[in-house]
Design an enzyme around this catalytic site. Structure first.
Site, mmCIF file in Angstrom:
data_model
loop_
_atom_site.group_PDB
_atom_site.id
_atom_site.type_symbol
_atom_site.label_atom_id
_atom_site.label_comp_id
_atom_site.label_asym_id
_atom_site.label_seq_id
_atom_site.Cartn_x
_atom_site.Cartn_y
_atom_site.Cartn_z
ATOM 1 N N ARG A 107 0.882 -1.181 0.000
ATOM 2 C CA ARG A 107 0.000 0.000 0.000
ATOM 3 C C ARG A 107 0.907 1.214 0.000
ATOM 4 O O ARG A 107 1.707 1.410 0.934
ATOM 5 C CB ARG A 107 -0.903 -0.011 1.229
ATOM 6 C CG ARG A 107 -1.567 1.339 1.478
ATOM 7 C CD ARG A 107 -2.660 1.319 2.502
ATOM 8 N NE ARG A 107 -3.835 0.645 1.982
ATOM 9 C CZ ARG A 107 -5.058 0.740 2.516
ATOM 10 N NH1 ARG A 107 -5.259 1.479 3.596
ATOM 11 N NH2 ARG A 107 -6.070 0.096 1.982
ATOM 12 N N HIS A 134 -7.465 0.781 -6.366
ATOM 13 C CA HIS A 134 -7.640 -0.072 -5.187
ATOM 14 C C HIS A 134 -8.310 -1.365 -5.665
ATOM 15 O O HIS A 134 -9.485 -1.624 -5.370
ATOM 16 C CB HIS A 134 -8.509 0.671 -4.164
ATOM 17 C CG HIS A 134 -8.437 0.119 -2.777
ATOM 18 N ND1 HIS A 134 -7.635 -0.957 -2.416
ATOM 19 C CD2 HIS A 134 -9.090 0.498 -1.637
ATOM 20 C CE1 HIS A 134 -7.790 -1.197 -1.127
ATOM 21 N NE2 HIS A 134 -8.662 -0.349 -0.638
ATOM 22 N N GLN A 137 -10.161 -3.925 -3.380
ATOM 23 C CA GLN A 137 -11.444 -3.392 -2.930
ATOM 24 C C GLN A 137 -12.533 -3.677 -3.955
ATOM 25 O O GLN A 137 -13.624 -4.147 -3.622
ATOM 26 C CB GLN A 137 -11.311 -1.876 -2.706
ATOM 27 C CG GLN A 137 -12.577 -1.214 -2.212
ATOM 28 C CD GLN A 137 -12.931 -1.658 -0.800
ATOM 29 O OE1 GLN A 137 -12.114 -1.592 0.095
ATOM 30 N NE2 GLN A 137 -14.166 -2.120 -0.612
ATOM 31 N N ASP A 229 -17.331 7.252 -1.212
ATOM 32 C CA ASP A 229 -16.051 7.141 -0.519
ATOM 33 C C ASP A 229 -15.737 8.523 0.068
ATOM 34 O O ASP A 229 -16.403 9.526 -0.264
ATOM 35 C CB ASP A 229 -14.962 6.692 -1.518
ATOM 36 C CG ASP A 229 -13.601 6.455 -0.855
ATOM 37 O OD1 ASP A 229 -13.542 6.313 0.383
ATOM 38 O OD2 ASP A 229 -12.593 6.416 -1.594
ATOM 39 N N CYS A 269 -16.338 1.756 0.788
ATOM 40 C CA CYS A 269 -15.153 0.929 1.040
ATOM 41 C C CYS A 269 -14.712 1.007 2.493
ATOM 42 O O CYS A 269 -14.023 0.110 2.974
ATOM 43 C CB CYS A 269 -14.029 1.369 0.112
ATOM 44 S SG CYS A 269 -13.614 3.107 0.275
ATOM 45 N N ARG A 297 -13.515 -8.563 1.629
ATOM 46 C CA ARG A 297 -12.099 -8.327 1.319
ATOM 47 C C ARG A 297 -11.312 -9.618 1.592
ATOM 48 O O ARG A 297 -10.438 -9.999 0.826
ATOM 49 C CB ARG A 297 -11.548 -7.187 2.190
ATOM 50 C CG ARG A 297 -12.109 -5.807 1.879
ATOM 51 C CD ARG A 297 -11.627 -5.276 0.539
ATOM 52 N NE ARG A 297 -10.171 -5.206 0.467
ATOM 53 C CZ ARG A 297 -9.426 -4.211 0.966
ATOM 54 N NH1 ARG A 297 -10.005 -3.171 1.527
ATOM 55 N NH2 ARG A 297 -8.105 -4.220 0.852
HETATM 56 N N1 CP Z 1 -11.207 -0.135 2.500
HETATM 57 C C1 CP Z 1 -9.934 -0.203 2.932
HETATM 58 O O1 CP Z 1 -8.988 -0.445 2.163
HETATM 59 O O2 CP Z 1 -9.799 -0.034 4.264
HETATM 60 P P1 CP Z 1 -8.396 0.218 5.025
HETATM 61 O O3 CP Z 1 -7.868 1.528 4.552
HETATM 62 O O4 CP Z 1 -8.749 0.208 6.478
HETATM 63 O O5 CP Z 1 -7.474 -0.901 4.679
HETATM 64 N N1 NVA Z 2 -9.983 6.810 -1.277
HETATM 65 C C1 NVA Z 2 -9.582 6.354 0.041
HETATM 66 C C2 NVA Z 2 -9.822 4.880 0.181
HETATM 67 C C3 NVA Z 2 -9.468 4.304 1.522
HETATM 68 C C4 NVA Z 2 -9.668 2.843 1.606
HETATM 69 C C5 NVA Z 2 -8.119 6.701 0.276
HETATM 70 O O1 NVA Z 2 -7.300 6.517 -0.642
HETATM 71 O O2 NVA Z 2 -7.805 7.177 1.355
#
Ligand code: CP
Ligand code: NVA
Length: 325
Positions: A107, A134, A137, A229, A269, A297
């Site tokens: 990530r 993502h 997701q 989101d 998400c 997930r």
């Molecule tokens: N939806 C998601 O990726 O959650 P986190 O940021 O908690 O991993």
């Molecule tokens: N769009 C958000 C998604 C988090 C899971 C971010 O990137 O922070």
């Protein structure tokens, strides 16, 4: 990255797969969810390194639990430990880890980092979120839609809010699966042009469609799925106040949700900023499926881990070197 028939070695974006491969992965996830014990030693002895340069609840827990449920191990590497690109180059991290583990979940911020990691490492790389996409997701999202609606093709999926990483992946996977994906954003917050045009081209092949609008009402009307989101993603925290004014008309509240089909589901998400992009009355209502989505997930990622890591190449790197000694 390979063509449409061979399986890609990495899971960087849903774009890299054929529609049939995305469907196969979803069906594998359904099977794993129905019979987790049947897969409890599928990745016996294999280790997944998890590199996090941003915070996480769901991604960290579901990858951690998922690899253990498949018989493997996980290793959490925090931003402070790796300090990717500062303490050590992406190349050097990749060349170290490929000798120690059988897969890497990462990530990070720039999408190019996961692309470079995949280019350098001989082991599978899984994108656990970048600023661009993502994909894990989106696999969980459409698994949830499939479970509840029995199909994805032909459904109207409306994403309301920021044209961000989650919107991109929802477009990519929706296009692969033949959905009609609508994205409603304030002017200036649209998905990237290349993301939208890829999705529109792919949707033309799957009898789906991808439509961009600035009108949330048009997007939501008669939709089967309403998705939102956060308005400011990780890394954009200092823009949160300025963004709030632009995004307020895009809040998914009871009045907006009522314009969707009577059996429409609400998705997010998570994490959610209640009172901003969604109100309590929507996220807590019986048609909100956000926690089923979060659980999925786990199942969707177990399918991804299995598909990518069942043929580990780490041993092959070592064996090749022994031959050359
Ligand atoms: N939806 C998601 O990726 O959650 P986190 O940021 O908690 O991993
Ligand atoms: N769009 C958000 C998604 C988090 C899971 C971010 O990137 O922070």
């Amino acid at each position: 990255m390979q063509g449409t028939s061979a399986w890609p070695d990495d899971f960087l974006t849903v774009r890299d797969f054929s529609p049939a491969q995305i469907e196969d992965l979803l069906h594998l996830a359904v099977q794993i969810k129905a019979n987790p014990a049947g897969y409890s030693s599928a990745l016996q002895g294999k280790t997944l390194a998890m590199i996090f340069e941003k915070p996480s609840l769901r991604t960290r827990v579901t990858f951690d639990v998922g690899i253990h449920q498949l018989g493997g191990f996980s290793l959490y590497l925090s931003p402070a430990e790796i300090n990717l690109g500062k303490r050590e180059s992406v190349y050097d991290v990749a060349k170290n880890l490929e000798r120690m583990v059988q897969g890497i979940m990462i990530r990070t911020f720039a999408h190019q980092i996961v692309q470079r990691m995949a280019q350098y490492a001989s082991i599978p790389i899984i994108n656990g979120l970048t600023d661009y996409s993502h994909p894990c997701q989106a696999m969980a999202d459409y698994l949830t839609v499939l479970e509840i609606k029995g199909r994805v093709a032909g459904l109207k999926v409306a994403f309301i809010g920021d044209g961000n990483n989650v919107a991109h992946s929802l477009l990519f996977a929706g296009a692969q699966l033949g959905a009609h994906v609508w994205v409603a954003t304030p002017p200036g917050y649209e998905p990237l042009k290349d993301a939208l045009s890829w999705a529109q081209n792919r949707a033309a092949q799957t009898h789906g469609s991808c439509t961009l609008t600035t009108d949330p009402v048009r997007a939501v009307r008669d939709a089967d799925v309403i998705y939102t989101d956060v308005w400011a993603s990780m890394g954009q925290e200092n823009e949160a106040e300025a963004r709030r004014q632009h995004f307020l008309p895009y809040q998914v509240n009871g009045a907006l949700f009522a314009l969707a089909k009577p059996d429409a589901i609400f998705m997010h998400c998570l994490p959610a900023h209640r009172g901003d992009e969604v109100t309590d009355e929507v996220i807590d209502c019986p048609r909100s499926v956000v926690f089923q989505q979060a659980e999925n997930r786990l199942h969707a990622q177990k399918a991804i881990l299995l598909q990518l890591m069942k043929h580990s190449v780490a041993e092959a790197v070592v064996a090749e070197e022994l031959v050359h000694v």
